[in-house]
Motif scaffolding. Sequence first.
Motif, PDB file in Angstrom:
ATOM      1  N   ASP A  12      51.554  42.431  32.239  1.00  0.00           N
ATOM      2  CA  ASP A  12      52.290  41.220  31.869  1.00  0.00           C
ATOM      3  C   ASP A  12      51.573  40.425  30.784  1.00  0.00           C
ATOM      4  O   ASP A  12      52.178  39.571  30.138  1.00  0.00           O
ATOM      5  N   ALA A  13      50.295  40.696  30.545  1.00  0.00           N
ATOM      6  CA  ALA A  13      49.535  39.997  29.504  1.00  0.00           C
ATOM      7  C   ALA A  13      49.633  40.676  28.138  1.00  0.00           C
ATOM      8  O   ALA A  13      49.295  40.065  27.127  1.00  0.00           O
ATOM      9  N   THR A  14      50.081  41.918  28.098  1.00  0.00           N
ATOM     10  CA  THR A  14      50.073  42.676  26.839  1.00  0.00           C
ATOM     11  C   THR A  14      50.796  41.952  25.714  1.00  0.00           C
ATOM     12  O   THR A  14      50.219  41.729  24.645  1.00  0.00           O
ATOM     13  N   SER A  53      41.456  43.349  27.878  1.00  0.00           N
ATOM     14  CA  SER A  53      40.705  42.306  27.168  1.00  0.00           C
ATOM     15  C   SER A  53      39.747  42.916  26.148  1.00  0.00           C
ATOM     16  O   SER A  53      39.580  42.371  25.051  1.00  0.00           O
ATOM     17  N   VAL A  54      39.141  44.045  26.480  1.00  0.00           N
ATOM     18  CA  VAL A  54      38.265  44.733  25.528  1.00  0.00           C
ATOM     19  C   VAL A  54      39.096  45.272  24.360  1.00  0.00           C
ATOM     20  O   VAL A  54      38.736  45.104  23.189  1.00  0.00           O
ATOM     21  N   HIS A  55      40.213  45.897  24.670  1.00  0.00           N
ATOM     22  CA  HIS A  55      41.077  46.469  23.633  1.00  0.00           C
ATOM     23  C   HIS A  55      41.615  45.400  22.676  1.00  0.00           C
ATOM     24  O   HIS A  55      41.643  45.602  21.466  1.00  0.00           O
ATOM     25  N   GLU A  56      42.028  44.256  23.220  1.00  0.00           N
ATOM     26  CA  GLU A  56      42.643  43.203  22.401  1.00  0.00           C
ATOM     27  C   GLU A  56      41.636  42.161  21.903  1.00  0.00           C
ATOM     28  O   GLU A  56      41.976  41.318  21.087  1.00  0.00           O
ATOM     29  N   GLY A  57      40.411  42.205  22.422  1.00  0.00           N
ATOM     30  CA  GLY A  57      39.377  41.292  21.958  1.00  0.00           C
ATOM     31  C   GLY A  57      39.599  39.839  22.348  1.00  0.00           C
ATOM     32  O   GLY A  57      39.596  38.951  21.499  1.00  0.00           O
ATOM     33  N   PHE A  58      39.781  39.596  23.633  1.00  0.00           N
ATOM     34  CA  PHE A  58      39.893  38.222  24.108  1.00  0.00           C
ATOM     35  C   PHE A  58      39.098  38.089  25.396  1.00  0.00           C
ATOM     36  O   PHE A  58      38.868  39.055  26.107  1.00  0.00           O
ATOM     37  N   GLU A  59      38.686  36.861  25.680  1.00  0.00           N
ATOM     38  CA  GLU A  59      37.872  36.578  26.865  1.00  0.00           C
ATOM     39  C   GLU A  59      38.759  36.312  28.071  1.00  0.00           C
ATOM     40  O   GLU A  59      39.804  35.677  27.964  1.00  0.00           O
ATOM     41  N   LEU A 154      60.323  44.882  28.051  1.00  0.00           N
ATOM     42  CA  LEU A 154      60.341  46.298  27.636  1.00  0.00           C
ATOM     43  C   LEU A 154      59.149  46.625  26.746  1.00  0.00           C
ATOM     44  O   LEU A 154      58.560  47.707  26.868  1.00  0.00           O
ATOM     45  N   ARG A 155      58.780  45.706  25.869  1.00  0.00           N
ATOM     46  CA  ARG A 155      57.582  45.905  25.034  1.00  0.00           C
ATOM     47  C   ARG A 155      56.341  46.024  25.910  1.00  0.00           C
ATOM     48  O   ARG A 155      55.469  46.862  25.653  1.00  0.00           O
ATOM     49  N   SER A 156      56.250  45.187  26.947  1.00  0.00           N
ATOM     50  CA  SER A 156      55.066  45.220  27.818  1.00  0.00           C
ATOM     51  C   SER A 156      54.970  46.551  28.553  1.00  0.00           C
ATOM     52  O   SER A 156      53.868  47.091  28.724  1.00  0.00           O
ATOM     53  N   VAL A 157      56.105  47.092  28.968  1.00  0.00           N
ATOM     54  CA  VAL A 157      56.113  48.391  29.646  1.00  0.00           C
ATOM     55  C   VAL A 157      55.602  49.473  28.686  1.00  0.00           C
ATOM     56  O   VAL A 157      54.757  50.300  29.057  1.00  0.00           O
ATOM     57  N   GLN A 158      56.079  49.452  27.446  1.00  0.00           N
ATOM     58  CA  GLN A 158      55.672  50.467  26.477  1.00  0.00           C
ATOM     59  C   GLN A 158      54.200  50.334  26.094  1.00  0.00           C
ATOM     60  O   GLN A 158      53.469  51.329  26.028  1.00  0.00           O
ATOM     61  N   ILE A 159      53.749  49.121  25.851  1.00  0.00           N
ATOM     62  CA  ILE A 159      52.336  48.913  25.502  1.00  0.00           C
ATOM     63  C   ILE A 159      51.437  49.362  26.651  1.00  0.00           C
ATOM     64  O   ILE A 159      50.410  50.022  26.430  1.00  0.00           O
TER      65      ILE A 159
END
Length: 178
Positions: A12-14, A53-59, A154-159
Amino acid sequence: MKLLLHICCAPDATVPVKDLKAEGFDVLGVFYGSNIHPEDEYGRRADALMRLSVHEGFEVLYLPYEPEVWLSSTYALKDEPERGRRCALCFAIQLRSAARFVEAQDIASLRFCTTLTISPHKDVKLISSIGREISSQHNLVWDDRIWRKKSGFLRSVQISKDLGLYRQSYCGCVYSKK
Protein backbone atom coordinates in the motif's frame (compact mmCIF):
# COMPACT_ATOMS: atom_id res chain seq x y z
CA MET A 1 9.26 19.52 2.33
CA LYS A 2 9.03 16.69 4.82
CA LEU A 3 5.88 14.56 4.87
CA LEU A 4 4.96 11.98 7.47
CA LEU A 5 3.41 8.95 5.77
CA HIS A 6 1.57 6.49 7.99
CA ILE A 7 2.20 3.10 6.38
CA CYS A 8 -0.02 0.09 6.94
CA CYS A 9 2.01 -2.24 4.68
CA ALA A 10 4.62 -2.18 1.91
CA PRO A 11 2.27 -2.86 -1.03
CA ASP A 12 0.00 0.00 0.00
CA ALA A 13 3.03 2.32 0.33
CA THR A 14 4.39 1.70 -3.19
CA VAL A 15 2.31 4.29 -5.04
CA PRO A 16 2.18 6.95 -2.30
CA VAL A 17 5.97 6.92 -1.85
CA LYS A 18 6.65 7.13 -5.60
CA ASP A 19 4.10 9.89 -6.14
CA LEU A 20 5.11 11.94 -3.10
CA LYS A 21 8.79 11.75 -3.98
CA ALA A 22 7.97 12.78 -7.56
CA GLU A 23 6.23 15.86 -6.08
CA GLY A 24 9.41 16.74 -4.19
CA PHE A 25 8.48 15.54 -0.73
CA ASP A 26 11.02 14.05 1.67
CA VAL A 27 8.97 11.07 2.87
CA LEU A 28 9.29 9.86 6.45
CA GLY A 29 7.36 6.62 6.85
CA VAL A 30 5.90 5.45 10.14
CA PHE A 31 4.85 1.81 10.42
CA TYR A 32 2.33 0.88 13.08
CA GLY A 33 1.82 -2.87 13.22
CA SER A 34 0.39 -3.71 16.63
CA ASN A 35 -2.90 -4.53 14.92
CA ILE A 36 -1.22 -7.29 12.89
CA HIS A 37 -1.62 -10.89 14.04
CA PRO A 38 0.11 -13.24 14.42
CA GLU A 39 3.62 -11.94 15.10
CA ASP A 40 5.19 -13.81 12.17
CA GLU A 41 2.72 -11.98 9.88
CA TYR A 42 3.92 -8.72 11.41
CA GLY A 43 7.50 -9.79 10.65
CA ARG A 44 6.72 -10.54 6.99
CA ARG A 45 5.11 -7.13 6.57
CA ALA A 46 7.91 -5.27 8.35
CA ASP A 47 10.52 -7.06 6.21
CA ALA A 48 8.65 -6.18 3.00
CA LEU A 49 8.49 -2.54 4.08
CA MET A 50 12.21 -2.53 4.85
CA ARG A 51 12.89 -3.84 1.33
CA LEU A 52 10.66 -1.15 -0.19
CA SER A 53 12.31 1.63 1.85
CA VAL A 54 15.76 0.56 0.66
CA HIS A 55 14.57 0.30 -2.95
CA GLU A 56 12.82 3.71 -2.91
CA GLY A 57 15.32 5.46 -0.63
CA PHE A 58 13.15 6.71 2.20
CA GLU A 59 13.33 6.41 5.98
CA VAL A 60 10.84 4.36 7.99
CA LEU A 61 10.31 4.57 11.72
CA TYR A 62 8.95 1.32 13.19
CA LEU A 63 6.69 1.80 16.17
CA PRO A 64 6.97 -0.81 18.93
CA TYR A 65 5.04 -4.01 18.30
CA GLU A 66 2.50 -4.13 21.14
CA PRO A 67 -0.42 -6.33 20.06
CA GLU A 68 -1.76 -6.62 23.62
CA VAL A 69 -2.35 -2.85 23.69
CA TRP A 70 -4.23 -2.97 20.38
CA LEU A 71 -6.27 -6.00 21.49
CA SER A 72 -7.29 -4.38 24.77
CA SER A 73 -8.27 -1.19 22.93
CA THR A 74 -10.47 -2.99 20.40
CA TYR A 75 -11.80 -5.91 22.43
CA ALA A 76 -15.18 -4.32 23.16
CA LEU A 77 -15.77 -4.16 19.39
CA LYS A 78 -14.53 -7.67 18.59
CA ASP A 79 -17.94 -8.77 17.28
CA GLU A 80 -18.36 -5.78 14.96
CA PRO A 81 -18.55 -6.60 11.26
CA GLU A 82 -15.70 -5.68 8.92
CA ARG A 83 -15.78 -2.00 7.97
CA GLY A 84 -17.68 -1.22 11.18
CA ARG A 85 -16.83 0.71 14.32
CA ARG A 86 -13.83 -1.50 15.12
CA CYS A 87 -12.16 -0.54 11.84
CA ALA A 88 -12.75 3.17 12.53
CA LEU A 89 -11.18 2.73 15.96
CA CYS A 90 -8.24 0.85 14.43
CA PHE A 91 -7.62 3.65 11.90
CA ALA A 92 -7.64 6.18 14.74
CA ILE A 93 -5.25 4.08 16.85
CA GLN A 94 -2.83 3.75 13.94
CA LEU A 95 -2.88 7.43 12.95
CA ARG A 96 -2.77 8.70 16.53
CA SER A 97 0.17 6.41 17.33
CA ALA A 98 2.11 7.73 14.33
CA ALA A 99 1.37 11.35 15.25
CA ARG A 100 2.31 10.84 18.91
CA PHE A 101 5.52 9.06 17.99
CA VAL A 102 6.85 11.87 15.80
CA GLU A 103 5.70 14.40 18.38
CA ALA A 104 7.68 12.54 21.07
CA GLN A 105 10.74 12.48 18.80
CA ASP A 106 10.45 16.28 18.59
CA ILE A 107 10.30 16.16 14.82
CA ALA A 108 9.28 19.52 13.40
CA SER A 109 5.73 20.18 12.27
CA LEU A 110 4.98 18.20 9.12
CA ARG A 111 2.40 17.33 6.57
CA PHE A 112 0.75 14.00 7.37
CA CYS A 113 -1.10 11.41 5.30
CA THR A 114 -1.72 7.68 5.18
CA THR A 115 -1.47 4.77 2.78
CA LEU A 116 -4.82 3.43 4.04
CA THR A 117 -6.70 5.25 1.26
CA ILE A 118 -5.23 3.09 -1.49
CA SER A 119 -7.47 0.17 -0.58
CA PRO A 120 -10.79 -0.17 -2.39
CA HIS A 121 -12.08 -1.86 0.80
CA LYS A 122 -11.68 1.12 3.14
CA ASP A 123 -13.87 4.18 3.72
CA VAL A 124 -11.70 7.09 2.55
CA LYS A 125 -14.07 9.76 3.90
CA LEU A 126 -13.87 8.21 7.35
CA ILE A 127 -10.08 7.89 7.18
CA SER A 128 -9.71 11.50 6.04
CA SER A 129 -11.99 12.73 8.82
CA ILE A 130 -9.99 10.84 11.44
CA GLY A 131 -6.72 12.05 9.93
CA ARG A 132 -7.79 15.71 9.96
CA GLU A 133 -8.88 15.49 13.60
CA ILE A 134 -5.68 13.79 14.77
CA SER A 135 -3.48 16.12 12.73
CA SER A 136 -5.07 19.17 14.30
CA GLN A 137 -4.40 17.73 17.78
CA HIS A 138 -0.69 17.11 17.04
CA ASN A 139 0.45 20.21 15.14
CA LEU A 140 0.42 18.38 11.80
CA VAL A 141 -1.14 19.41 8.51
CA TRP A 142 -3.39 16.70 7.05
CA ASP A 143 -2.62 16.01 3.39
CA ASP A 144 -5.91 14.60 2.14
CA ARG A 145 -4.94 11.98 -0.44
CA ILE A 146 -7.02 9.23 -1.97
CA TRP A 147 -4.33 6.97 -3.38
CA ARG A 148 -6.70 4.52 -5.06
CA LYS A 149 -7.69 7.21 -7.60
CA LYS A 150 -6.15 7.07 -11.07
CA SER A 151 -5.69 3.28 -10.82
CA GLY A 152 -3.57 3.66 -7.69
CA PHE A 153 -4.61 0.31 -6.28
CA LEU A 154 -3.88 -1.51 -9.55
CA ARG A 155 -0.52 0.27 -9.82
CA SER A 156 0.34 -0.84 -6.27
CA VAL A 157 -0.45 -4.46 -7.13
CA GLN A 158 1.80 -4.32 -10.21
CA ILE A 159 4.68 -2.55 -8.45
CA SER A 160 4.49 -5.05 -5.58
CA LYS A 161 4.61 -7.90 -8.05
CA ASP A 162 7.54 -6.35 -9.94
CA LEU A 163 9.49 -5.90 -6.68
CA GLY A 164 8.50 -9.31 -5.28
CA LEU A 165 6.97 -7.73 -2.16
CA TYR A 166 4.96 -9.86 0.21
CA ARG A 167 1.28 -9.05 -0.31
CA GLN A 168 -1.08 -10.09 2.47
CA SER A 169 -4.59 -11.46 2.07
CA TYR A 170 -6.23 -9.68 5.05
CA CYS A 171 -5.91 -6.33 6.80
CA GLY A 172 -3.90 -7.87 9.60
CA CYS A 173 -6.12 -7.97 12.64
CA VAL A 174 -7.10 -11.19 14.33
CA TYR A 175 -10.77 -10.38 13.80
CA SER A 176 -10.48 -9.94 10.03
CA LYS A 177 -8.49 -13.14 9.71
CA LYS A 178 -11.55 -15.03 10.99
